[in-house]
Design a protein around this motif. Structure first.
Motif, short mmCIF file in Angstrom:
data_model
loop_
_atom_site.label_atom_id
_atom_site.label_comp_id
_atom_site.label_asym_id
_atom_site.label_seq_id
_atom_site.Cartn_x
_atom_site.Cartn_y
_atom_site.Cartn_z
N LYS A 1 3.79 7.77 -2.55
CA LYS A 1 3.67 7.30 -1.17
C LYS A 1 4.92 6.57 -0.66
O LYS A 1 5.03 6.30 0.52
CB LYS A 1 2.49 6.33 -1.04
CG LYS A 1 1.14 6.99 -1.06
CD LYS A 1 0.08 5.96 -0.69
CE LYS A 1 -1.28 6.60 -0.58
NZ LYS A 1 -2.28 5.61 -0.16
N ASP B 1 0.83 -1.21 0.00
CA ASP B 1 0.00 0.00 0.00
C ASP B 1 0.86 1.26 0.00
O ASP B 1 0.41 2.32 -0.45
CB ASP B 1 -0.93 0.02 1.22
CG ASP B 1 -2.02 -1.03 1.14
OD1 ASP B 1 -2.31 -1.52 0.03
OD2 ASP B 1 -2.56 -1.38 2.21
N LEU B 2 2.10 1.15 0.53
CA LEU B 2 3.02 2.29 0.54
C LEU B 2 3.85 2.37 -0.73
O LEU B 2 4.45 3.40 -1.03
CB LEU B 2 3.99 2.19 1.73
CG LEU B 2 3.40 2.23 3.12
CD1 LEU B 2 4.50 2.02 4.15
CD2 LEU B 2 2.68 3.55 3.36
#
Length: 187
Positions: free
Chosen positions: A57, A51-52
């Motif tokens: 991100k 997700d990062l």
């Protein structure tokens, strides 16, 4: 001829770790035309999380690690053994440099593993696990360029690693093998 670079990743985070001293010896004994530097801040990289790992991100320190590995001609992992395997900080580093799979910073990068640990075999299980993970990540691992020094607590109780001729010669040999492989790959 361009300067060749070896990036070391050290698995022990202690300020006075013997493995950190091994990395320092690697830098001090590198053959002419080769620079060895140690990546600082592995402990600042969050655990890998897909997700990062998206544009915008990616944590700054993880991006810095990827860039450092991509810029280096080779990587030298310097590791103890924790509970029969590699330290989590190195496993996490390999996770970050292996992504995206097949295109990560480790792909095609020459790599070797050295280190010391308290056990009698010097961390060979850890080193084997690092080599295996690096191969999966796409690195070109030099299986014959290795050094595992056992009994670190006793061996280095009265003698610093840089004063142990056998250790210095072993580290110098691994770094020279890595540097020679870099030259061969460049030609």
């Amino acid at each position: 001829m361009a300067e060749k670079t070896i990036l070391t990743l050290v698995g022990s985070l202690r300020a006075e770790s013997v493995n950190s001293k091994f990395a320092q010896i690697a830098a001090e004994t590198a053959p002419e035309g080769t620079t060895v530097t140690t990546f600082a801040g592995l402990e600042e990289i969050p655990f890998y999380n897909e997700d990062l790992d998206v544009e915008g991100k990616v944590p700054a320190k993880a991006a810095e690690l990827r860039a450092a590995v991509a810029a280096a001609d080779s990587i030298l992992f310097v590791s103890p053994e924790y509970n029969g395997t590699m330290p989590a900080v190195l496993n996490n580093a390999i996770d970050w440099i292996s992504r995206p799979f097949g295109q990560g910073a480790a792909v095609g990068t020459l790599a070797a593993v050295i280190g010391t640990s308290a056990g009698q075999y010097g961390g060979v299980w850890s080193h084997d696990d690092i080599r295996k993970s690096l191969k999966v990540a796409g690195a070109t691992v030099l299986d014959d360029a290795k050094l595992a020094v056992g009994g670190s607590y006793q061996r280095f109780a009265a003698v610093e690693p840089q004063d142990d001729v056998e250790v210095v010669d072993g580290i110098r040999g691994v770094v020279a093998t890595l540097a020679a492989a870099e030259l061969a790959a460049a030609n």
